[in-house]
Scaffold this active site. Structure first.
Site, PDB file in Angstrom:
ATOM      1  N   CYS A 271       9.462  55.991 -30.146  1.00 29.29           N
ATOM      2  CA  CYS A 271      10.094  54.878 -29.636  1.00 29.29           C
ATOM      3  C   CYS A 271      10.283  55.273 -27.906  1.00 29.29           C
ATOM      4  O   CYS A 271       9.592  54.596 -27.248  1.00 29.29           O
ATOM      5  CB  CYS A 271      11.623  54.649 -30.260  1.00 29.29           C
ATOM      6  SG  CYS A 271      11.197  53.933 -31.817  1.00 29.29           S
ATOM      7  N   ILE A 272      11.110  56.177 -27.737  1.00 29.65           N
ATOM      8  CA  ILE A 272      11.626  56.187 -26.329  1.00 29.65           C
ATOM      9  C   ILE A 272      10.698  56.800 -25.354  1.00 29.65           C
ATOM     10  O   ILE A 272      10.711  56.090 -24.162  1.00 29.65           O
ATOM     11  CB  ILE A 272      12.886  57.422 -26.166  1.00 29.65           C
ATOM     12  CG1 ILE A 272      14.037  57.190 -27.294  1.00 29.65           C
ATOM     13  CG2 ILE A 272      13.463  57.430 -24.925  1.00 29.65           C
ATOM     14  CD1 ILE A 272      15.180  57.775 -27.242  1.00 29.65           C
TER      15      ILE A 272
END
Length: 434
Positions: A271-272
């Site tokens: 995600c990040i």
């Protein structure tokens, strides 16, 4: 027609199809099975399908006992996408990576959708959970679904409900993490709420699929920006001779207005490191340049180089070079206490050290053998930690701070210890804080 589908979903008589049986899709599958739904799980990886059919798990925090129970009950894993005609709901949990130009790669989502379209039917709901830019659901999925002769919002329903799984987090489960859901139309939203309402404790409705898509991006961009800030603060504090971890602990005693974030060797996970670029790419369509988000990304992406410089400094102090040195990397998962290596900064550290001529090894109690990865390759197995094994290395690099590590053993026997995670607060001549 809509009411029939809603009643079916609420009564657990519906058949749920989950597409992509990884860190997101598999826990969701097990949750539907736990409640009593019949679930058809789809994955293009026949190896995963066969493993599940044997009642085995390929994800550390999901037990084989849970898989066996589901397969013995109402869970049918398959690689046959034609079986989508049997289901009342399709939930897409496939990867959304970046391509080599750091732009969104929707090939998994679009190829999966194209493979499913011939088998779609009236009175079903399709939910996309893969993180993506605002507009993907209605710009990309809706037209493909309607090539089947279906009409979204009339006889088929389309929603976006972003995944929020946090592998290894013991405090929250698929059931207890609130679920955001946005529909293409109000009727779509109503069906989406029925889809998730029986398996998730709290479903949070939003006005559109685009609002739901942006919600997930905001969540992860918030983390990326704050991690970028604390990583920059770490470098400033280091120049000033201040321990950033001491500062964070002190600041965190303020009961309002401050949320602690912690620095590291980079950011990892699916995600990040990826999600912010989905928004920056889409924002350009609207003439916007997301400078703040991109700056945080640049800082976070630069952290492996900062760590390598610290390794080089530590070795230089011992009159050694990186070239020819034996370096042991502790922890190659992207975060502590999991076996998830997606976008792990540890792997980038290993590659950089190898390129500089170091002899690289690793130790990770959660990953006994370095797995096959699309972009990374090491023919290595995890080194068992002991006084003897630690002494064989010129440098030990703590990259991921698993709880299973014996930190006293490491401190006592590592000739040079580079600490990226702030595990060693007290000063020691052989410890380099990175």
């Amino acid at each position: 027609m809509k009411s029939d589908l809603i009643n079916k979903l609420k009564s657990t008589n519906a058949v749920i199809g989950v597409v992509g049986l990884g860190y997101v899709g598999l826990p969701l599958t097990l949750r539907y099975c736990e409640v009593g739904y019949r679930v058809v799980g789809f994955d293009i990886d026949q190896g995963k399908v066969d493993t599940l059919k044997r009642g085995e798990s390929y994800i550390e925090h999901i037990s084989a006992a849970d898989i066996k129970r589901a397969v013995a009950g109402r869970f049918e894993p398959t690689s046959d996408f034609s079986r989508a005609r049997e289901v009342d709901a399709l939930i897409l949990c496939v990867p959304t990576p970046l391509d080599r130009y750091r732009e969104p790669d929707l090939s998994f989502v679009l190829d999966t959708t194209d493979a499913l379209v011939p088998h779609l039917h009236e009175n079903m709901v399709i939910s996309l959970e893969s993180t993506t830019y605002p507009g993907t659901t209605d710009e990309e999925l809706k037209p493909r679904i309607e090539t089947r002769g279906l009409k979204v919002g009339k006889n088929v329903y389309l929603v976006f409900s972003p995944e929020r799984e946090d592998p290894g987090n013991q405090s929250f489960s698929t059931r207890t993490i609130p679920k955001v859901c946005g529909g293409h139309t109000p009727d779509c939203l109503e069906v989406g709420l029925a889809l998730y309402g029986s398996v998730i404790d709290r479903v949070v409705p939003v006005s559109s699929t685009r609002a739901a898509e942006l919600t997930k991006l905001l969540e992860n961009i918030h983390r990326s920006v704050n991690i970028g800030l604390v990583n920059e603060m770490k470098m400033v504090a280091d120049r000033m001779g201040i321990d950033i971890h001491e500062v964070i602990r002190a600041a965190a005693t303020k009961p309002f207005g401050f949320v602690p974030y912690y620095p590291g060797p980079g950011i990892g996970g699916h995600c990040i490191p990826i999600d912010p670029f989905y928004l920056t790419w889409k924002a350009r369509e609207y003439g916007m340049h997301t400078r703040f988000i991109e700056l945080a990304g640049e800082i976070n992406s630069s952290m492996p180089d900062y760590v390598i410089a610290k390794v080089a400094d530590g070795l230089n102090a011992k009159k050694k070079s990186v070239n020819g040195s034996k370096v042991l990397v502790l922890g190659i998962a992207y975060k502590k206490n999991v076996d998830d290596m997606r976008e792990s900064p540890s792997v980038f550290l290993m590659e950089k050290l190898r390129d500089l001529g170091a002899e690289v090894a690793y130790s990770d109690p959660h990953i006994p053998v370095f797995p096959k990865m699309r972009q990374h390759s090491f023919a290595l197995s995890s080194v068992a930690l002991s006084a003897e094994s630690l002494k064989k290395f010129d440098c030990v690099l703590l990259a991921t701070d698993h709880d299973k590590f014996d930190y006293d053993l490491i401190k006592t026997h590592a000739p040079l210890l580079v600490d990226c995670r702030g595990k060693y607060c007290e000063g020691a001549a052989h410890i380099v804080k990175a």
